[in-house]
Write an enzyme that holds these catalytic residues in place. Structure first.
Site, PDB file in Angstrom:
ATOM      1  N   SER A 185       0.807  -1.221   0.000  1.00  0.00           N
ATOM      2  CA  SER A 185       0.000   0.000   0.000  1.00  0.00           C
ATOM      3  C   SER A 185       0.846   1.281   0.000  1.00  0.00           C
ATOM      4  CB  SER A 185      -0.961   0.004   1.193  1.00  0.00           C
ATOM      5  OG  SER A 185      -1.899  -1.027   1.042  1.00  0.00           O
TER       6      SER A 185
ATOM      7  N   THR B 150      -5.709  -2.966   8.618  1.00  0.00           N
ATOM      8  CA  THR B 150      -5.566  -4.336   8.131  1.00  0.00           C
ATOM      9  C   THR B 150      -5.497  -5.326   9.286  1.00  0.00           C
ATOM     10  OG1 THR B 150      -4.395  -5.745   6.556  1.00  0.00           O
ATOM     11  CG2 THR B 150      -3.026  -4.288   7.881  1.00  0.00           C
TER      12      THR B 150
ATOM     13  N   LYS C 160      -9.322  -5.090  11.690  1.00  0.00           N
ATOM     14  CA  LYS C 160     -10.441  -4.584  10.888  1.00  0.00           C
ATOM     15  C   LYS C 160     -11.752  -4.512  11.686  1.00  0.00           C
ATOM     16  CE  LYS C 160      -8.906  -5.789   6.235  1.00  0.00           C
ATOM     17  NZ  LYS C 160      -9.271  -6.492   5.000  1.00  0.00           N
TER      18      LYS C 160
ATOM     19  N   ASP D  50     -13.278  -3.304   0.472  1.00  0.00           N
ATOM     20  CA  ASP D  50     -12.891  -4.625  -0.056  1.00  0.00           C
ATOM     21  C   ASP D  50     -13.922  -5.190  -1.040  1.00  0.00           C
ATOM     22  OD1 ASP D  50     -10.458  -4.858   1.260  1.00  0.00           O
ATOM     23  OD2 ASP D  50     -11.299  -5.924   2.974  1.00  0.00           O
TER      24      ASP D  50
ATOM     25  N   GLY E  93     -15.796 -19.972   2.456  1.00  0.00           N
ATOM     26  CA  GLY E  93     -15.376 -18.934   3.399  1.00  0.00           C
ATOM     27  C   GLY E  93     -16.543 -18.055   3.797  1.00  0.00           C
ATOM     28  N   ALA E  94     -16.591 -17.741   5.094  1.00  0.00           N
ATOM     29  CA  ALA E  94     -17.639 -16.841   5.602  1.00  0.00           C
ATOM     30  C   ALA E  94     -17.034 -15.840   6.583  1.00  0.00           C
ATOM     31  CB  ALA E  94     -18.754 -17.648   6.270  1.00  0.00           C
ATOM     32  N   GLY E  95     -15.726 -15.563   6.417  1.00  0.00           N
ATOM     33  CA  GLY E  95     -15.042 -14.616   7.299  1.00  0.00           C
ATOM     34  C   GLY E  95     -15.150 -13.191   6.778  1.00  0.00           C
TER      35      GLY E  95
ATOM     36  N   ALA F 207     -13.362 -11.330   4.563  1.00  0.00           N
ATOM     37  CA  ALA F 207     -13.300 -11.089   3.112  1.00  0.00           C
ATOM     38  C   ALA F 207     -14.599 -11.552   2.450  1.00  0.00           C
ATOM     39  CB  ALA F 207     -12.101 -11.814   2.511  1.00  0.00           C
TER      40      ALA F 207
HETATM   41  P1  NDP Z   1     -11.109 -14.927   8.132  1.00  0.00           P
HETATM   42  O1  NDP Z   1     -10.240 -15.727   9.053  1.00  0.00           O
HETATM   43  O2  NDP Z   1     -11.948 -13.829   8.655  1.00  0.00           O
HETATM   44  O3  NDP Z   1     -12.106 -15.911   7.351  1.00  0.00           O
HETATM   45  C1  NDP Z   1     -11.722 -17.095   6.719  1.00  0.00           C
HETATM   46  C2  NDP Z   1     -12.793 -18.132   6.989  1.00  0.00           C
HETATM   47  O4  NDP Z   1     -12.512 -19.300   6.195  1.00  0.00           O
HETATM   48  C3  NDP Z   1     -12.817 -18.596   8.453  1.00  0.00           C
HETATM   49  O5  NDP Z   1     -14.154 -18.645   8.891  1.00  0.00           O
HETATM   50  C4  NDP Z   1     -12.208 -19.982   8.366  1.00  0.00           C
HETATM   51  O6  NDP Z   1     -12.647 -20.823   9.400  1.00  0.00           O
HETATM   52  C5  NDP Z   1     -12.713 -20.441   7.030  1.00  0.00           C
HETATM   53  N1  NDP Z   1     -12.015 -21.584   6.471  1.00  0.00           N
HETATM   54  C6  NDP Z   1     -10.742 -21.971   6.654  1.00  0.00           C
HETATM   55  N2  NDP Z   1     -10.490 -23.083   5.942  1.00  0.00           N
HETATM   56  C7  NDP Z   1     -11.631 -23.411   5.280  1.00  0.00           C
HETATM   57  C8  NDP Z   1     -11.976 -24.438   4.385  1.00  0.00           C
HETATM   58  N3  NDP Z   1     -11.094 -25.381   4.002  1.00  0.00           N
HETATM   59  N4  NDP Z   1     -13.241 -24.460   3.884  1.00  0.00           N
HETATM   60  C9  NDP Z   1     -14.127 -23.534   4.263  1.00  0.00           C
HETATM   61  N5  NDP Z   1     -13.851 -22.530   5.127  1.00  0.00           N
HETATM   62  C10 NDP Z   1     -12.611 -22.458   5.615  1.00  0.00           C
HETATM   63  O7  NDP Z   1     -10.127 -14.390   6.998  1.00  0.00           O
HETATM   64  P2  NDP Z   1     -10.411 -13.165   5.998  1.00  0.00           P
HETATM   65  O8  NDP Z   1     -11.773 -13.313   5.456  1.00  0.00           O
HETATM   66  O9  NDP Z   1     -10.031 -11.908   6.646  1.00  0.00           O
HETATM   67  O10 NDP Z   1      -9.322 -13.441   4.888  1.00  0.00           O
HETATM   68  C11 NDP Z   1      -9.409 -14.558   4.006  1.00  0.00           C
HETATM   69  C12 NDP Z   1      -8.367 -14.381   2.919  1.00  0.00           C
HETATM   70  O11 NDP Z   1      -8.703 -13.255   2.154  1.00  0.00           O
HETATM   71  C13 NDP Z   1      -6.950 -14.142   3.448  1.00  0.00           C
HETATM   72  O12 NDP Z   1      -6.087 -15.031   2.803  1.00  0.00           O
HETATM   73  C14 NDP Z   1      -6.644 -12.730   3.064  1.00  0.00           C
HETATM   74  O13 NDP Z   1      -5.293 -12.562   2.699  1.00  0.00           O
HETATM   75  C15 NDP Z   1      -7.536 -12.520   1.852  1.00  0.00           C
HETATM   76  N6  NDP Z   1      -7.920 -11.118   1.653  1.00  0.00           N
HETATM   77  C16 NDP Z   1      -7.617 -10.547   0.452  1.00  0.00           C
HETATM   78  C17 NDP Z   1      -7.954  -9.236   0.215  1.00  0.00           C
HETATM   79  C18 NDP Z   1      -7.594  -8.612  -1.092  1.00  0.00           C
HETATM   80  O14 NDP Z   1      -7.635  -7.382  -1.201  1.00  0.00           O
HETATM   81  N7  NDP Z   1      -7.275  -9.388  -2.110  1.00  0.00           N
HETATM   82  C19 NDP Z   1      -8.654  -8.418   1.216  1.00  0.00           C
HETATM   83  C20 NDP Z   1      -8.959  -9.124   2.431  1.00  0.00           C
HETATM   84  C21 NDP Z   1      -8.579 -10.432   2.629  1.00  0.00           C
HETATM   85  P3  NDP Z   1     -11.704 -20.963  10.702  1.00  0.00           P
HETATM   86  O15 NDP Z   1     -11.580 -19.582  11.277  1.00  0.00           O
HETATM   87  O16 NDP Z   1     -12.463 -21.901  11.577  1.00  0.00           O
HETATM   88  O17 NDP Z   1     -10.389 -21.508  10.207  1.00  0.00           O
END
Ligand code: NDP
Length: 275
Positions: A21, A66, A70, A106, A130-132, A134
């Site tokens: 950035s 970041t 966040k 994002d 994924g449900a985090g 991002a």
């Molecule tokens: P989070 O930890 O908030 O969410 C990720 C979710 O995925 C968690 O709930 C996790 O569960 C779940 N998960 C892990 N493994 C699996 C699987 N095999 N199948 C299904 N679900 C799974 O992370 P973020 O959402 O913040 O980030 C995710 C990715 O996005 C990162 O790699 C980050 O670098 C990328 N990102 C990219 C951006 C961009 O600008 N390109 C911007 C923001 C993020 P659990 O916690 O139980 O492991």
């Protein structure tokens, strides 16, 4: 030249040493002759409030937030934009004359990157892992445009909460990871961190990939999922475009100008190619 009038903007997170950035934003400021410098600030957890309050005290234009702050940053802000409220996280703070307003660029960044790759979401069936954070950011927009959205996460509580929230945006959103939900989808999206590290498995069973799939990853490199999809002839989109456009949108919020996208992209790619 740095003078007594030079403003600051910056990145608050931990770690931040890898961030592209500063290169991207400083190139933009310099090109437009905006007297501002963007710095990366690694902040300890117990000093997050102090760091955010300094945006106001030191008259920053604003900041990016970041990992891992966040969500935690929200409590220190004066106001939160609607999309950031839905997502429950901010990645951008605008200093509006001392009022700190939280945004999340994002999701719109992801949509711009899809547009740029020639992918429209309208009427499409989307499967997302994924449900985090991002995932929340991008599904806020995907749910409004796609015909249907199926989501899977290993964290059942997080998954149920996201699906519940998205049902207020669109009715055809379900938690589902059946073979059919994946093979029948038009677009597959990885919004988990799986693929970030060497030796990671694929977030989707590779035998379910089909040539018709458009396969996207929020991770900003060609992950094993994207490499596999490419080998089958699928159109793929990695997260580099999302990273770029979320930055462009933040820059435009701080400066009220149109960002010099070519200059900023060159700076980002320069840094990226040296990683
Ligand atoms: P989070 O930890 O908030 O969410 C990720 C979710 O995925 C968690 O709930 C996790 O569960 C779940 N998960 C892990 N493994 C699996 C699987 N095999 N199948 C299904 N679900 C799974 O992370 P973020 O959402 O913040 O980030 C995710 C990715 O996005 C990162 O790699 C980050 O670098 C990328 N990102 C990219 C951006 C961009 O600008 N390109 C911007 C923001 C993020 P659990 O916690 O139980 O492991």
């Amino acid at each position: 030249m740095i003078t007594a009038h030079t403003k600051l903007a910056g990145l608050i997170g931990n770690p931040v040493g890898h961030s592209l950035s500063p290169a991207m934003h400083n190139a933009g400021f310099e090109h437009l002759g905006i007297d501002c410098r963007y710095m990366a600030f690694p902040v300890a957890p117990d000093l997050l409030g102090d760091a955010i309050r300094s945006i106001r005290a030191l008259h920053f234009l604003g900041a990016n937030i970041t990992i891992p702050y966040k969500e935690k940053a929200i409590q220190f802000l004066d106001d939160i934009h609607e999309e950031a409220k839905f997502i429950g996280a901010v990645n951008t703070i605008v200093n509006d004359n001392g009022r700190l307003v939280g945004h999340n660029t994002d999701g719109r960044g992801f949509m711009r990157s899809m547009e740029e790759a020639g992918v429209t979401l309208t009427g499409k069936r989307v499967f997302m892992a994924g449900a985090g954070g991002a995932a929340r950011a991008i599904t806020y927009y995907i749910a409004k445009e796609a015909a249907q959205l199926r989501i899977f996460d290993v964290d059942a509580v997080k998954l149920a909460a996201l699906v519940d929230d998205l049902k207020k945006v669109s009715p055809d959103v379900y938690a589902e990871s059946s073979t059919n939900a994946i093979t029948a989808a038009d677009i597959l999206i990885n919004a988990t961190p799986i693929g970030l590290h060497y030796g990671d498995p694929l977030p989707v069973d590779k035998t379910l990939l089909r040539e018709h799939h458009i396969v996207c990853d929020v991770i900003y490199k060609d992950t094993p999922l994207l490499v596999e999809a490419k080998s089958l002839g699928c159109l793929t989109v990695n997260g580099l475009g999302m990273l770029f456009w979320q930055g462009v949108l933040a820059f435009e919020l701080w400066t009220n100008t149109t960002a010099p996208v070519d200059v900023m992209r060159n700076a980002l790619m320069d840094g990226y190619n040296r990683l």
